[in-house]
Scaffold this motif. Structure first.
Motif, short mmCIF file in Angstrom:
data_model
loop_
_atom_site.label_atom_id
_atom_site.label_comp_id
_atom_site.label_asym_id
_atom_site.label_seq_id
_atom_site.Cartn_x
_atom_site.Cartn_y
_atom_site.Cartn_z
N SER A 72 2.62 -1.62 5.70
CA SER A 72 2.53 -3.03 5.35
C SER A 72 1.08 -3.38 5.12
O SER A 72 0.18 -2.70 5.63
CB SER A 72 3.07 -3.90 6.49
OG SER A 72 4.46 -3.72 6.64
N ALA A 73 0.84 -4.43 4.35
CA ALA A 73 -0.51 -4.96 4.15
C ALA A 73 -0.49 -6.39 4.68
O ALA A 73 0.25 -7.24 4.18
CB ALA A 73 -0.90 -4.93 2.68
N LEU A 74 -1.30 -6.63 5.71
CA LEU A 74 -1.34 -7.91 6.40
C LEU A 74 -2.77 -8.41 6.40
O LEU A 74 -3.69 -7.68 6.78
CB LEU A 74 -0.84 -7.70 7.84
CG LEU A 74 -0.76 -8.90 8.76
CD1 LEU A 74 0.33 -9.85 8.31
CD2 LEU A 74 -0.47 -8.42 10.18
N THR A 75 -2.99 -9.63 5.96
CA THR A 75 -4.36 -10.15 5.92
C THR A 75 -4.90 -10.30 7.34
O THR A 75 -4.22 -10.78 8.23
CB THR A 75 -4.42 -11.51 5.19
OG1 THR A 75 -3.53 -12.42 5.82
CG2 THR A 75 -4.05 -11.36 3.72
N ALA A 76 -6.13 -9.85 7.53
CA ALA A 76 -6.80 -9.97 8.83
C ALA A 76 -7.65 -11.24 8.87
O ALA A 76 -7.98 -11.73 9.94
CB ALA A 76 -7.67 -8.74 9.09
N THR A 77 -8.01 -11.74 7.70
CA THR A 77 -8.79 -12.97 7.56
C THR A 77 -8.22 -13.73 6.37
O THR A 77 -7.31 -13.23 5.69
CB THR A 77 -10.27 -12.66 7.25
OG1 THR A 77 -10.34 -11.98 5.98
CG2 THR A 77 -10.93 -11.81 8.33
N GLN A 78 -8.76 -14.90 6.09
CA GLN A 78 -8.42 -15.55 4.83
C GLN A 78 -8.89 -14.63 3.72
O GLN A 78 -9.97 -14.03 3.81
CB GLN A 78 -9.09 -16.90 4.71
CG GLN A 78 -8.45 -17.98 5.55
CD GLN A 78 -9.02 -19.35 5.23
OE1 GLN A 78 -10.20 -19.50 4.95
NE2 GLN A 78 -8.16 -20.36 5.28
N CYS A 79 -8.10 -14.49 2.68
CA CYS A 79 -8.42 -13.55 1.60
C CYS A 79 -8.17 -14.17 0.24
O CYS A 79 -7.29 -15.00 0.08
CB CYS A 79 -7.54 -12.31 1.70
SG CYS A 79 -7.81 -11.26 3.11
N GLU A 80 -8.95 -13.68 -0.71
CA GLU A 80 -8.65 -13.88 -2.12
C GLU A 80 -8.40 -12.49 -2.67
O GLU A 80 -9.26 -11.60 -2.53
CB GLU A 80 -9.80 -14.55 -2.85
CG GLU A 80 -9.93 -16.01 -2.56
CD GLU A 80 -10.91 -16.69 -3.51
OE1 GLU A 80 -11.98 -16.11 -3.79
OE2 GLU A 80 -10.59 -17.80 -3.97
N ILE A 81 -7.23 -12.29 -3.25
CA ILE A 81 -6.83 -10.97 -3.72
C ILE A 81 -6.48 -11.04 -5.20
O ILE A 81 -5.72 -11.91 -5.63
CB ILE A 81 -5.65 -10.43 -2.90
CG1 ILE A 81 -6.08 -10.29 -1.43
CG2 ILE A 81 -5.14 -9.11 -3.46
CD1 ILE A 81 -4.97 -9.86 -0.49
N ILE A 82 -7.05 -10.12 -5.96
CA ILE A 82 -6.75 -10.00 -7.38
C ILE A 82 -5.45 -9.21 -7.50
O ILE A 82 -5.33 -8.12 -6.92
CB ILE A 82 -7.89 -9.30 -8.13
CG1 ILE A 82 -9.20 -10.09 -7.96
CG2 ILE A 82 -7.54 -9.12 -9.61
CD1 ILE A 82 -10.45 -9.33 -8.39
N LYS A 83 -4.50 -9.77 -8.23
CA LYS A 83 -3.20 -9.12 -8.42
C LYS A 83 -2.99 -8.87 -9.91
O LYS A 83 -3.22 -9.75 -10.73
CB LYS A 83 -2.07 -10.01 -7.92
CG LYS A 83 -2.02 -10.20 -6.44
CD LYS A 83 -0.97 -11.23 -6.01
CE LYS A 83 0.42 -10.86 -6.45
NZ LYS A 83 1.45 -11.79 -5.89
N LEU A 84 -2.55 -7.66 -10.22
CA LEU A 84 -2.22 -7.30 -11.60
C LEU A 84 -0.85 -6.63 -11.58
O LEU A 84 -0.63 -5.69 -10.80
CB LEU A 84 -3.29 -6.34 -12.16
CG LEU A 84 -3.11 -5.85 -13.59
CD1 LEU A 84 -3.13 -7.02 -14.58
CD2 LEU A 84 -4.19 -4.84 -13.95
N LYS A 85 0.06 -7.12 -12.42
CA LYS A 85 1.41 -6.56 -12.46
C LYS A 85 1.35 -5.06 -12.73
O LYS A 85 0.50 -4.59 -13.50
CB LYS A 85 2.26 -7.26 -13.52
CG LYS A 85 2.64 -8.67 -13.16
CD LYS A 85 3.49 -9.30 -14.25
CE LYS A 85 3.79 -10.74 -13.90
NZ LYS A 85 4.52 -11.40 -14.98
N LYS A 86 2.27 -4.34 -12.13
CA LYS A 86 2.32 -2.88 -12.23
C LYS A 86 2.31 -2.41 -13.69
O LYS A 86 1.51 -1.55 -14.05
CB LYS A 86 3.58 -2.37 -11.52
CG LYS A 86 3.75 -0.88 -11.50
CD LYS A 86 5.00 -0.51 -10.69
CE LYS A 86 5.16 0.98 -10.58
NZ LYS A 86 6.27 1.33 -9.68
N ALA A 87 3.14 -2.99 -14.54
CA ALA A 87 3.21 -2.58 -15.95
C ALA A 87 1.88 -2.85 -16.66
O ALA A 87 1.42 -2.03 -17.47
CB ALA A 87 4.35 -3.30 -16.66
#
Length: 191
Positions: A72-87
């Motif tokens: 699992s990926a669980l934020t440890a702090t407030q985060c800004e995460i860049i997301k790009l669709k798999k395709a």
């Protein structure tokens, strides 16, 4: 990445980015904050595989398979995460193949870290186990001088990394401090 459709998503601390057993749908890269890659035992104990931070990607190896996440990926702090669709991520790689060696190098270094962490589990002496962990993390962050590295992990996180109880970590750190192997200032460990 943004020219391929990436977006920035904000997460609060202790929020799941993805859960063990789900299928990969995005490439994730941390803009700011810390994320814990972990598993929980049936008793609720946490085992941490890594804590990527600003600039690091995570879960990317699952983008090349249909196998569900083993972590699992669980934020440890407030985060800004860049997301790009798999395709879109796969399209970007096909159009920019020079990114493969960079991604492969990063993923290989993380696997190396996991192999070292796995080898720690065979060490029965808590001080030696903590020392090996701190040696590797200090080297990974690029520090060499004695006591120059402010350990960014809590004692609880060190316990989760090393597979030991928090009480054992506290005793090991106290012993290492007495032996002059590390410093503790205002509750922070310097190695």
């Amino acid at each position: 990445m943004f020219s391929y459709g990436a977006v920035i998503q904000s997460y609060d601390a202790s929020e799941f980015v993805f859960r063990e057993g789900t299928t990969s749908k995005f490439y994730f890269q941390i803009k700011s904050g810390f994320v814990k890659l972990n598993n929980f035992t049936e008793k609720g104990n946490e085992f941490i595989h890594g804590i990527p931070f600003d600039g690091h990607c995570f879960g990317e190896s699952y983008l090349f398979t249909e196998i569900p996440y083993g972590i699992s990926a669980l934020t440890a702090t407030q985060c800004e995460i860049i997301k790009l669709k798999k395709a879109d991520f796969q399209k970007m790689l096909s159009e920019m193949p020079d990114l493969f060696p960079i991604l492969y190098k990063y993923t290989s270094e993380r696997f190396h870290f996991r192999y070292l962490m796995s080898s720690l589990l065979s060490e029965t002496n808590p001080v030696k186990r903590v020392t090996k962990f701190l040696d590797f993390v200090k080297m990974r962050f690029g520090y060499k001088a004695e006591f120059s590295f402010k350990v960014p992990y809590t004692r609880n996180q060190i316990a989760s990394f090393t597979g030991m109880r928090v009480e054992t970590i506290i005793r090991a750190i106290r012993k290492m401090k007495q032996d002059g192997k590390l410093l503790v200032k205002e509750g922070k460990i310097y190695y």
